[in-house]
Design a protein around this motif. Structure first.
Motif, PDB file in Angstrom:
ATOM      1  N   HIS A 591       0.813  -1.210   0.000  1.00  0.00           N
ATOM      2  CA  HIS A 591       0.000   0.000   0.000  1.00  0.00           C
ATOM      3  C   HIS A 591       0.851   1.267   0.000  1.00  0.00           C
ATOM      4  N   LYS A 658      -7.864  -3.215   6.123  1.00  0.00           N
ATOM      5  CA  LYS A 658      -7.599  -3.748   4.786  1.00  0.00           C
ATOM      6  C   LYS A 658      -8.511  -3.141   3.714  1.00  0.00           C
ATOM      7  N   LEU A 661      -7.942   0.501   3.026  1.00  0.00           N
ATOM      8  CA  LEU A 661      -6.698   0.750   2.303  1.00  0.00           C
ATOM      9  C   LEU A 661      -6.861   0.447   0.827  1.00  0.00           C
ATOM     10  N   THR A 662      -7.612  -0.598   0.548  1.00  0.00           N
ATOM     11  CA  THR A 662      -7.827  -0.984  -0.837  1.00  0.00           C
ATOM     12  C   THR A 662      -8.750   0.011  -1.534  1.00  0.00           C
ATOM     13  N   LYS A 670      -6.229   7.405   3.469  1.00  0.00           N
ATOM     14  CA  LYS A 670      -5.289   6.318   3.267  1.00  0.00           C
ATOM     15  C   LYS A 670      -3.937   6.646   3.898  1.00  0.00           C
ATOM     16  N   LEU A 674      -2.061   4.591   6.881  1.00  0.00           N
ATOM     17  CA  LEU A 674      -0.694   4.099   6.700  1.00  0.00           C
ATOM     18  C   LEU A 674       0.248   4.702   7.717  1.00  0.00           C
TER      19      LEU A 674
END
Length: 886
Positions: A591, A658, A661-662, A670, A674
């Motif tokens: 990512h 998950k 983030l996708t 995002k 992160l």
RNA sequence: AGGGGUGUAGCUCAGUUGGUUAGAGCGCUACGUUGACAUCGUAGAGGUCCCCAGUUCGAAUCUGGGCACUCCUACCA
């Protein structure tokens, strides 16, 4: 951009590369001029002849974990490595190699042989230290020492002279453990006891002035009869009272020996009469002293009989002599019987031959006085043992201490600095080799042939590597050390003696704590040993699983003290953990790839619930790990780390983030996720670095720098997390725990009904108003994590038709599962659940209704119990209602 | 013989000063995944905390006794 991490962790490549990196950085070297607080560990020096075994693996990983932890905490951490010259072991190695050349050491001569030993060490001695490096040991390798180094040898010489001048060293004639094959005295610790099936022979000695009367004695060593100087009988033994004052005649000789009475003799054993051989048996020696019996040494150095025995026996080996003695006794009709007898025999640990107690001149250190401060510092708590119960063993030994025989009839080692004078009976010693007798001035002096026991250099280990007797900077800085980590089998041999010596030379206890590591055994509980061949070679496992996996497994299995059963398959667990961490990092990288700028910091005030929970877990875990390590509970620290990384970070946090983030709602979102994940991951790598130095360094280097954290060149010198500096969200953490429980509850219902994971269901939650806001903000998480189509919640919820019901702390939840519902199964399930809760309620109820409990238990326990009862009762009510409605 | 230790799930073991619905890993069962994971996840089954007695409001935890195993030290003429 591609993922910078390989799909698989290549431990071999990474370990090599990172080790080189560390060496170049010289981060394991401690500066003696540093102002940082020192933290020193002195490594128990392995024998130069040794090859790394699992015991070393465990012992050194423990030390490395501590030293790395302290180094990251900012201490001037110094772990001193070194090796021991291992007198007997090395001498035997070299003799073996001589053997293949058809040579013996005597043919070679002392000097040449000594030189061979030196060469042998130079060629083979580095093995163990290079193996320790492969394990990742972050020693101060620039300070590596060897007990035969010039500097350390000087310390040996100094302390010998000091002890001699202070009157602690004396020469005495004593019974020592004699190894007839190696031709040397051994310490008790170099002797093994082995149970053997042997015989005990009964035979008769004639009583003087009588043709008919005999005393019957029993012995396992008939050949020693020539050294007999008495026969002993218990004073109360009625059978023999009439023999008082008489003598017996020793067969084959003309000697008459007295009958003495001593309660050492057990009347019920054998015939009740014991032959006394003071020169060849420790008990007899003691008895002989009590009765002023003469000592007759009948053996040569190789255990053959000497000139003091009748001619026909002279020169015979002890076992040959035994046969002949028995034969002759039979001929003279003095033999009575032979009985089978199981007894433990002393065997030389090195040469495996039967030890012969032998009277010889040896050098001793008188221990009685020296021991006192060593007892005192443990009693006062200045020196602590982990586990504590080993104190008892320590006290017992020190309180009953025997003088220490320090001379060894070997060539390899520190030669005893004593010179004998041929013109006077005095001896000379000194820091420098003397040229003349210090008493009469004669030049005819010769040095003692013997060398010192290897442990005589080992007990200097806390000070000799630092230059003692010089008052060096190193000595000032690194003595005393913090903790000694070693095996309990050398508590006397080494630990106690170091304490004794440090007090004698420096007046200080050499370390604050002693940690005794466990003994490694196989699955059947047998010690790893060469002869059994049941050991696991750490180097093989490092090759197949990686050093980190070996370290992890060793420490996760090893509690304080005791024993640890180890199986080769245990190391799979370690590799799996390393792989898991590797893959978590790969996930992050997948990512991070799309991130086109540097990582931004996250905003504390905008954190969502799961993030706060994660950060709080990091805080709590950090605190717990530091606490565990402080108390040397390494396996506990390892478990905490494992759970945090695997369960908390991977299973919960990566799973919950998950989807986002996708498919992030925004670029900023995002980046925020992160940022948090990288921040926690970075901290995780720090927490894990002392245990898993290689993989963590590799991953840490691969990660972007988080603005909130320091970024030195290497992880090994990065700051270890400190809970005081971490964020904590206690309240929010509890809230998220509530959500997790709810999710688990729903998942459990789904699973029990057999609803396919992909199918969405609805959930109806009945819960107090105080939780509504929480559920509202967590609705998307719950929906995702339990795969719901809808989440309904209210203070009062009517049970939907055809639904399953579950109750938890503060909530009741219904999941309609029409097509999967099996009424009978659900009924059974609820009934068993009801039964279980009824039991708990019953227990709690009896507690609360107990006046004594209410009166005497602490208030918080009472409140807690009441709350529990309330909760359980409400759960029970829900279940009962549901059961009746079914 | 003396001293220490251990006995908790099928296996290997955690369980800090007495108060949780006694835990973990492996193994086992079911389901799912194979787009971080020569896997992994979710849910689950499985316990007389060796036995007996005692102390206590309350014992896996403390005390005494017993049984079993184990290590250390000493001795075995």
């Amino acid at each position: 951009m591609t993922n910078p991490l390989n799909p698989r962790y290549d431990h071999k490549e990474v370990e090599q590369r990172q080790w080189t990196f560390w060496e170049q950085g010289s981060w394991f070297h401690a500066d003696e001029n540093s102002r940082k607080e020192p933290y020193t560990i002195i490594m128990p020096p392995p024998n130069v002849t040794a090859r790394l075994h699992m015991g070393h693996g465990l012992n050194n990983t423990l030390q490395d974990m501590l030293i790395r932890w302290k180094r990251m905490q900012g201490y001037n951490a110094m772990w001193l490595p070194g090796t021991d010259h291992a007198g007997i072991a090395t001498q035997m190695m070299v003799e073996k190699s001589l053997e293949s050349e058809g040579l013996t050491r005597k043919e070679l001569g002392r000097e040449e042989f000594f030189a061979r030993c030196v060469t042998w060490k130079e060629e083979n001695g580095g093995l163990i230290t290079s193996q320790l490096r492969r394990l990742g040991c972050s020693c101060d390798w620039e300070r590596e020492v060897y007990t035969m180094d010039e500097k350390l040898s000087r310390a040996v010489r100094s302390v010998f002279v000091k002890l001699f001048r202070d009157g602690y060293i004396y020469r005495g004639e004593r019974l020592v453990n004699w190894d007839p094959k190696l031709g040397t005295a051994l310490s008790d610790d170099e002797v093994e006891s082995i149970e053997t099936k042997g015989s005990i022979w009964h035979f008769k000695y004639p009583v003087e002035n009588s043709q008919t009367e005999f005393v019957e004695i029993a012995t396992t060593r008939p050949e020693t009869m020539f050294g007999d100087t008495a026969v002993a009988i218990h004073p109360e033994d009625e059978r023999y009272k009439h023999l008082k004052g008489k003598q017996v005649i020793l067969p084959f000789t003309e000697r008459r020996i007295p009958i003495v009475f001593d309660d050492y003799v057990k009347p019920e054993f054998g015939s009740g009469c014991v032959k006394i051989t003071p020169a060849h048996d420790p008990n007899d020696f003691a008895l002989g002293k009590r009765h002023n019996l003469p000592l007759i040494n009948i053996m040569n150095e190789d255990a053959s009989l000497n000139e003091l025995v009748p001619e026909e026996f002279r020169g015979l080996d002890r076992f040959e002599a035994r046969k002949l003695v028995l034969k002759k006794l039979k001929e003279q009709d003095l033999f009575v019987e032979e009985k089978k007898h199981i007894h433990t025999q002393p065997i030389s640990e090195r040469s495996k031959v039967l030890i012969e107690p032998r009277l010889s001149k040896q050098w001793f250190v008188g221990m009685k006085e020296l021991v006192k401060p060593a007892l005192e510092c443990v009693r006062s708590g200045e020196l602590s043992f982990y586990p504590e119960n080993l104190k008892k063993t320590y006290f017992h030994w020190l309180e009953n201490i025997q003088d220490w025989c320090i001379s060894r009839q070997l060539w390899w080692g520190h030669r005893i600095p004593i010179w004998y004078c041929s013109d006077c009976p005095e001896v000379t010693t000194g820091e420098e080799d003397p040229t003349q007798c210090s008493h009469c001035g004669s030049k005819k002096i010769t040095q003692d042939e013997d060398v010192l026991d290897t442990w005589f250099s080992s007990w200097l280990w806390p000070i000799s590597p630092f230059g003692w007797p010089e008052e060096t900077k190193d000595l000032e800085k690194f003595f005393p050390s913090q903790v000694l980590i070693t095996g309990s089998e050398i508590i006397f041999l080494w630990v106690a003696r170091m304490v004794i010596l440090s007090h004698y030379t420096k007046g200080k206890t050499p370390f604050k704590d002693v940690y005794f590591n466990s003994v490694i055994c196989d699955k059947l509980g047998r010690k790893f040993s060469k002869t059994l061949g049941n050991g696991i070679d750490p180097l093989e496992v490092i090759a197949t699983h990686g050093a980190d996996a070996v370290r992890y497994t060793c420490l996760s299995l090893a509690p304080l003290g005791g024993r640890v059963k180890m199986d080769p398959s245990d190391f799979d667990h370690g590799s799996r953990f390393v792989t898991k961490i590797w893959n978590a990092a790969r996930f992050l990288h997948s990512h991070l790839e799309s991130l086109d700028e540097n990582l931004k910091d996250f905003d504390d005030s905008k954190l969502d619930l799961p993030s706060k929970w994660l950060l709080n877990e990091l805080h709590d875990t950090t605190k717990a790990i530091n606490d565990s390590l402080t108390h040397y509970r390494m396996n506990e620290a390892v478990e905490l780390l494992y759970n945090f990384i695997w369960k908390t970070f991977c299973d919960w946090s990566l799973e919950t983030t998950k989807d986002e983030l996708t498919n992030p709602s925004s670029k900023e979102r995002k980046e925020e996720i992160l940022s948090i994940l990288v921040y926690v991951f970075d901290n995780m790598m720090r927490l894990a670095s002392p245990l898993l130095p290689f993989v963590t360094e590799e991953l840490w280097q691969s990660l972007p720098h988080h603005p909130r954290l320091d970024r030195p060149e290497s992880l090994v010198i990065a700051a270890f997390p400190d809970a005081k500096k971490l964020l904590s969200f206690k309240k929010e953490s509890l809230e998220w725990t509530f959500v997790q429980k709810l999710v688990s509850g729903i998942r459990s219902l789904r699973s029990q009904a057999g609803v396919p994971p992909k199918e969405k269901v609805q959930a109806f939650v009945k819960t107090g108003k105080e939780n509504h806001k929480l559920l509202q903000t967590s609705i998307s998480s719950i929906t995702k994590l339990s795969n719901l189509s809808h989440l309904h919640f209210a203070e009062e919820v009517e049970r939907p038709k055809k639904s399953l019901m579950g109750a938890g702390l503060g909530f009741t939840v219904y999941v309609p599962v029409s097509q999967y519902l099996d009424f009978e199964k659900e009924k059974l399930r609820l009934e068993s659940e009801k039964k279980r809760i009824e039991q708990i309620v019953k227990g709690l109820h009896s507690k609360v209704s107990n006046k004594d409990f209410m009166a005497r238990a602490p208030e918080e326990v009472v409140i807690q119990t009441k709350e529990q009862l309330e909760n359980m009762e409400s759960q029970l009510k829900e279940i009962s209602e549901n059961l009746s409605s079914l």
